[in-house]
Design a protein around this motif. Structure first.
Motif, PDB file in Angstrom:
ATOM      1  N   SER A  42       0.684  -0.984  -0.050  1.00 43.11           N
ATOM      2  CA  SER A  42      -0.188   0.071  -0.479  1.00 43.11           C
ATOM      3  C   SER A  42       0.083   1.139  -0.331  1.00 43.11           C
ATOM      4  O   SER A  42       0.597   2.147  -1.149  1.00 43.11           O
ATOM      5  N   ALA A  43       1.849   1.456   0.981  1.00 41.20           N
ATOM      6  CA  ALA A  43       3.249   2.440   1.151  1.00 41.20           C
ATOM      7  C   ALA A  43       3.298   2.210  -0.352  1.00 41.20           C
ATOM      8  O   ALA A  43       4.054   3.947  -1.228  1.00 41.20           O
ATOM      9  N   HIS A  44       3.630   1.571  -1.093  1.00 37.67           N
ATOM     10  CA  HIS A  44       4.797   1.114  -2.499  1.00 37.67           C
ATOM     11  C   HIS A  44       3.903   2.197  -2.729  1.00 37.67           C
ATOM     12  O   HIS A  44       4.427   3.483  -3.661  1.00 37.67           O
ATOM     13  N   GLY A  45       2.663   2.009  -2.972  1.00 39.30           N
ATOM     14  CA  GLY A  45       1.613   2.347  -4.205  1.00 39.30           C
ATOM     15  C   GLY A  45       1.444   3.693  -4.109  1.00 39.30           C
ATOM     16  O   GLY A  45       1.281   4.755  -5.080  1.00 39.30           O
ATOM     17  N   LYS A  56      -1.561   3.720 -11.515  1.00 44.11           N
ATOM     18  CA  LYS A  56      -3.031   3.034 -11.160  1.00 44.11           C
ATOM     19  C   LYS A  56      -3.214   1.209 -11.472  1.00 44.11           C
ATOM     20  O   LYS A  56      -2.159   0.834 -11.820  1.00 44.11           O
ATOM     21  N   GLY A  57      -3.471   1.203 -10.650  1.00 40.51           N
ATOM     22  CA  GLY A  57      -3.520  -0.398 -10.475  1.00 40.51           C
ATOM     23  C   GLY A  57      -1.904  -1.334 -10.017  1.00 40.51           C
ATOM     24  O   GLY A  57      -2.083  -3.033 -10.568  1.00 40.51           O
ATOM     25  N   LEU A  58      -0.830  -1.386  -9.272  1.00 37.73           N
ATOM     26  CA  LEU A  58      -0.003  -1.651 -10.137  1.00 37.73           C
ATOM     27  C   LEU A  58      -0.108  -2.353  -8.293  1.00 37.73           C
ATOM     28  O   LEU A  58      -0.559  -1.809  -7.056  1.00 37.73           O
ATOM     29  N   SER A  59       0.467  -3.631  -8.369  1.00 41.45           N
ATOM     30  CA  SER A  59       1.006  -4.491  -7.484  1.00 41.45           C
ATOM     31  C   SER A  59       1.873  -5.173  -6.747  1.00 41.45           C
ATOM     32  O   SER A  59       2.204  -6.277  -7.537  1.00 41.45           O
ATOM     33  N   PRO A  60       3.120  -4.540  -6.751  1.00 43.53           N
ATOM     34  CA  PRO A  60       4.254  -5.521  -6.792  1.00 43.53           C
ATOM     35  C   PRO A  60       4.777  -6.342  -5.344  1.00 43.53           C
ATOM     36  O   PRO A  60       3.973  -6.507  -4.436  1.00 43.53           O
TER      37      PRO A  60
END
Length: 472
Positions: A42-45, A56-60
């Protein structure tokens, strides 16, 4: 009245208790600050701008730890690092020799400016010069590959008094303004209009150009004749340098045909042009040689490097220059400077890396395991109608995906993937624990140089399965 020493002893004891109490308090606070997987992602995004991505929509994947070929996510799933991250983690994750070298340097001092003599900086420069051809003399350290290339161009212009720089269309030399103008592929577009004097030419790509790959000498002569004509039309006296990735990297691991690099060296000599080999990705054992140009027996004038010099444990890059160029700056001012040039921690990591390559036979392993990789890739090419070509040298490889083997039409248009085909293949691979990246219609295979034959067999089976599942 108590003696002075006794009172100090009591004070020291009290101070130790206070220090221990404070240490416990900080430990507890640190435990409270540990983030969950969800908080990390969450913090990454929310707070990071991720490179080369729509945000938008990244989920590493949130990574927990790594060891050798492998790394684990926060849920404990294991992944095989089949691209050495960004083709830089040549010695894999968790190498103790590098970690210990960084710690040892940190205990002495973490930073001293480039104007001071630092043991790790001096030692690494000396070690690197010893690995280069006998024509080389000195190193200018940078922060990474992009500014290594920028400073190489700057040095070439200062040395020759000329301003034009030739580089290739199918190339990536970095994304900063200067390095981005050197770059030929679409990632240069946001920097345009670019810097005057940067000229592009096509590199030898026999597969894509439909040339006879069995007669490489003939093909080399054709490519070099075109380049020679282009130099003449640009005005040879205005050309300072030709910059090439010795082996074109992310744009498809395009390996120069026999005769091309010696011919390019002769062409540069004919017109007094400097030859700069970008070894940022191909250097430090990736091709089975310390530097990729050694495979063709040439001697560049400048060599840029980064990535494998520290394997990413601390960021570092540099420009190696010939003794002749180095001597020029005995009296002329070298107008290059960076706050972190030759950072002591990075150079300590570099010394440990370079020595590890030699002491543990890493180059020999890359060369031998490269034979296994080549054989496995050829089997995949034969088995899959969607695999048009496979190219490898050492542990540096690309799988080129096509719509039709006869026409060689790329699976996706250059610079675009409108249907997300390549991303879907990468997702299939990731689900199997095979982590790499793609570029255009290429899948890069460049594992750490410490990989074993058994690991290669295990991982390439996953690639085979993923291509089958994708209908390729």
């Amino acid at each position: 009245m108590p003696r002075r020493g006794h009172r100090n002893g009591e004070q020291d004891s009290q101070a130790e208790k206070t220090t221990e109490k404070e240490r416990r308090r900080r430990t507890e606070q640190h435990k409270e600050r540990i983030m969950t997987k969800e908080e990390i992602v969450s913090a990454h995004g929310e707070y990071n701008l991720q490179s080369w991505s729509k945000q938008k929509g990244l989920s590493p994947i949130a990574v927990r730890n790594g060891d050798g070929l492998y790394f684990w996510d926060m849920d404990g799933k294991r992944y095989s690092d089949m691209s050495s991250q960004l083709v830089n983690l040549n010695l894999g994750h968790g190498n103790r020799a590098i970690i210990d070298a960084i710690k040892e340097q940190a205990e002495k001092y973490c930073y001293i400016s480039p104007g001071y003599a630092s043991e790790s900086r001096s030692q690494l420069a000396k070690d690197l010069v010893s690995f280069l051809p006998d024509t080389f003399g000195k190193i200018f350290f940078t922060n990474g590959g992009a500014d290594a290339n920028e400073n190489a161009v700057k040095i070439a212009r200062m040395y020759t008094g000329r301003h034009k720089i030739f580089s290739r269309y199918r190339s990536y030399h970095g994304s900063t303004f200067g390095a981005g103008n050197l770059t030929g592929e679409p990632r240069r577009y946001p920097l345009e209009p670019g810097i005057p004097g940067f000229v592009k030419f096509f590199d030898p790509y026999l597969y894509r150009d439909g040339l006879d790959e069995t007669d490489q000498e003939k093909a080399s002569k054709q490519y070099l004749a075109r380049l020679r004509e282009q130099i003449i039309y640009e005005g040879p006296d205005s050309v300072a340098a030709i910059v090439i990735e010795t082996v074109t990297g992310s744009n498809g691991v395009i390996i120069p045909p026999s005769g091309y690099l010696p011919g390019l060296r002769a062409l540069c000599d004919e017109f007094g042009i400097l030859l700069i080999c970008d070894e940022v990705m191909a250097g430090f054992g990736r091709t089975g040689a310390m530097f990729a140009f050694e495979n063709w027996g040439i001697k560049p004038d400048l060599v840029t490097f980064a990535k494998g010099v520290t394997c990413g444990y601390v960021q570092l890059g540099g420009v190696a220059v010939s003794s002749k160029i180095a001597a020029h700056f005995d009296d002329a001012v070298l107008s290059c400077g960076l706050t972190y040039s030759g950072h002591p921690l990075a150079c300590a990591a570099g010394v440990a890396c370079v020595r590890y390559y030699g002491e543990h036979g890493i180059l020999e392993n890359a060369k031998e395991r490269g034979k296994t990789l080549s054989s496995l890739l050829q089997n995949i090419q034969t088995a899959h109608p969607g695999v048009g070509d496979v190219r490898s040298i050492g542990l540096f490889a690309a799988v080129e995906l096509v719509k039709d083997k006869k026409t060689r039409e790329p699976l996706v248009p250059y610079g675009k993937d409108p249907e997300g085909i390549m991303k879907a293949i990468l997702r299939r691979l990731a689900a199997k624990g095979f982590m790499t990246y793609s570029h255009e219609n290429m899948i890069i295979v460049a594992p750490p140089l410490i990989i074993t034959d058994d690991q290669l067999v295990e991982e390439l089976a996953k690639l085979d399965e993923a291509l089958t599942e994708a209908g390729l």
